[in-house]
Design an enzyme around this catalytic site. Structure first.
Site, mmCIF file in Angstrom:
data_model
loop_
_atom_site.group_PDB
_atom_site.id
_atom_site.type_symbol
_atom_site.label_atom_id
_atom_site.label_comp_id
_atom_site.label_asym_id
_atom_site.label_seq_id
_atom_site.Cartn_x
_atom_site.Cartn_y
_atom_site.Cartn_z
ATOM 1 N N ASN A 1 0.301 -10.824 -3.121
ATOM 2 C CA ASN A 1 -0.114 -9.488 -2.722
ATOM 3 C C ASN A 1 -0.769 -8.857 -3.947
ATOM 4 O OD1 ASN A 1 -0.345 -6.834 -1.959
ATOM 5 N ND2 ASN A 1 1.862 -6.407 -1.908
ATOM 6 N N TRP A 2 -2.084 -8.828 -3.946
ATOM 7 C CA TRP A 2 -2.795 -8.360 -5.138
ATOM 8 C C TRP A 2 -2.776 -6.839 -5.285
ATOM 9 C CZ3 TRP A 2 -7.824 -11.881 -5.535
ATOM 10 C CH2 TRP A 2 -7.436 -13.143 -6.002
ATOM 11 N N LYS A 3 -2.307 -6.140 -4.279
ATOM 12 C CA LYS A 3 -2.262 -4.672 -4.308
ATOM 13 C C LYS A 3 -3.636 -4.116 -4.709
ATOM 14 C CE LYS A 3 2.634 -4.976 -5.123
ATOM 15 N NZ LYS A 3 3.845 -4.383 -5.635
ATOM 16 N N SER B 1 9.503 -9.017 -8.042
ATOM 17 C CA SER B 1 9.556 -9.605 -9.393
ATOM 18 C C SER B 1 9.728 -11.124 -9.405
ATOM 19 C CB SER B 1 10.651 -8.927 -10.227
ATOM 20 O OG SER B 1 10.383 -7.545 -10.355
ATOM 21 N N GLU C 1 11.980 -7.481 0.761
ATOM 22 C CA GLU C 1 11.651 -7.019 -0.585
ATOM 23 C C GLU C 1 12.505 -5.806 -0.935
ATOM 24 O OE1 GLU C 1 7.346 -8.226 -1.634
ATOM 25 O OE2 GLU C 1 7.212 -6.445 -0.396
ATOM 26 N N GLY D 1 3.752 -10.057 -6.176
ATOM 27 C CA GLY D 1 2.784 -9.072 -6.646
ATOM 28 C C GLY D 1 2.233 -9.487 -8.002
ATOM 29 N N GLY D 2 2.809 -8.930 -9.068
ATOM 30 C CA GLY D 2 2.304 -9.110 -10.433
ATOM 31 C C GLY D 2 1.956 -10.544 -10.802
ATOM 32 N N HIS E 1 4.785 -2.707 3.989
ATOM 33 C CA HIS E 1 5.141 -2.834 2.573
ATOM 34 C C HIS E 1 5.782 -1.523 2.086
ATOM 35 C CE1 HIS E 1 4.802 -3.208 -1.763
ATOM 36 N NE2 HIS E 1 4.788 -4.516 -1.548
ATOM 37 N N GLU F 1 5.393 0.180 -0.442
ATOM 38 C CA GLU F 1 4.454 1.177 -0.982
ATOM 39 C C GLU F 1 3.751 1.925 0.157
ATOM 40 O OE1 GLU F 1 2.518 -1.583 -3.624
ATOM 41 O OE2 GLU F 1 4.420 -1.724 -4.697
ATOM 42 N N GLY G 1 8.071 -4.812 -8.702
ATOM 43 C CA GLY G 1 7.336 -4.366 -9.887
ATOM 44 C C GLY G 1 8.207 -3.888 -11.027
#
Ligand code: PGA
Length: 255
Positions: free
Chosen positions: A10-12, A213, A168, A234-235, A96, A98, A174
Site C-alpha cells: 500500500n504505497w499510500k 509495520s 491492521e 506500507g512503509g 483502511h 486512514e 506506521g
C-alpha cells in the site's frame, strides 16, 4: 497450511513517477518468476496505469487505495470503481484506517463501496482493526465484529472468494510497533471463525493479511502463523529490496 501467501504494498500518498521507474528497474533485476506468493501494489490513482504496465509482466497485481460509493455522477474528486474496472485493475483497498479516521468513513460507507466494487468485478482488500484505546479497553473483538458485520453486510456468497481481509491494528500502522505473534494470531483466528460461522465464508480458503509495520525482519514470524496468509505493507513496500524480500519470504511459506 494450503493457502497462497499474498503480499500487497500500500504505497499510500507516496512515490513520484521517477520513483516508480526506479522501483521496477530494481525489481526486474531479481527473478520474480519463480516466486510462488501473490504480490500486489496499490499506488496513487494517477499512477495506476503505469504500475499496471510494469507490474503485470512480473505477475504482480495492481489495485487502488479507495474508490467512490457511486458508479458515476456529480461527485467531484471521487473515482468510480467502474473506472478502476475499465482500467482492468485487479483490486481496491477499502476501509483502511486512514480512510476511517482522516476521512471519516463509516462502516456503512465502506459497506456501500464494498458492495459496488464487488458487483463491478473488482477484488476487495477489506481493512479492519482496533485502536490502542479500544484494545486497552478489551474491545478488540467487538470492534472487529462490528467492522465485519456492518462492512460486509449483504455481500453475496459467490463474492466471498473476491475478498481479502486485512487485519491492521491501528496502533501498529506506521509506528514501527508490530503486533506480537500471539496478538496477531488471536485476532486472525477470531476473524476466520467469525466469518465462517456467521457469514458463511469458506474457512479454508479465506485469505487474511496482517498489516502494521511489517518488514523483512519480522515477516517470517508473522507469516508462519496458522491464520496469517499475507501482509498489507506500507512503509517497507516503498523499497524494492524490502518488497522483494517480503515476496521471497512469502514464497518460501507458500505450499
Ligand atoms: P505500515 O502501513 O506497513 O507502514 O505500518 C501498513 C498499512 O497502513 O497498510
Amino acid at each position: 497450511m494450503s493457502r497462497k501467501i499474498h503480499i500487497y504494498g500500500n504505497w499510500k500518498m507516496n512515490q513520484l513517477t521517477d520513483d516508480i521507474y526506479r522501483f521496477f528497474d530494481e525489481m526486474e533485476d531479481d527473478s520474480l518468476a519463480e516466486l510462488k506468493c501473490q504480490g500486489g501494489i496499490a499506488p496513487q490513482f494517477p499512477h495506476l496505469s503505469l504500475v499496471k504496465e510494469k507490474a503485470m509482466p512480473l505477475g504482480i497485481k495492481t489495485g487502488a487505495q479507495n474508490c467512490s460509493h457511486q458508479t458515476s455522477g456529480a461527485f467531484t474528486g471521487d473515482t468510480s470503481p467502474a473506472v478502476l474496472k475499465d482500467l482492468d485493475l485487479d483490486f481496491v483497498i477499502l476501509g483502511h484506517s486512514e480512510r476511517r479516521t482522516v476521512f471519516g468513513e463509516s462502516n456503512q460507507t465502506i459497506n456501500e463501496k464494498t458492495l459496488l466494487a464487488l458487483e463491478l468485478g473488482l477484488d476487495v482488500v477489506f481493512c479492519i482493526g482496533e485502536t490502542l484505546e479500544e484494545r486497552e479497553a478489551n474491545k478488540t473483538f467487538d470492534v472487529l465484529k462490528a467492522q465485519l458485520d456492518e462492512g460486509l453486510k449483504g455481500v453475496a456468497k459467490e463474492k466471498h472468494a473476491d475478498i481479502i481481509i486485512a487485519y491492521e491494528p491501528v496502533w501498529a500502522i506506521g509506528t514501527g510497533k508490530v503486533a506480537t505473534p500471539d496478538q496477531a494470531q488471536e485476532a486472525h483466528a477470531y476473524i476466520r471463525k467469525h466469518l465462517a460461522e456467521n457469514h458463511g465464508f469458506n474457512k479454508e480458503s479465506l485469505i487474511i493479511q496482517y498489516g502494521g509495520s511489517v518488514k523483512p525482519a519480522n515477516a517470517h514470524g508473522l507469516l508462519s502463523l496458522p491464520d496469517i496468509d499475507g501482509a498489507l505493507v506500507g512503509g517497507a513496500s516503498l523499497k524494492p529490496g524490502d518488497f522483494y524480500e517480503l515476496m521471497k519470504i512469502g514464497s518460501e511459506l507458500t505450499p
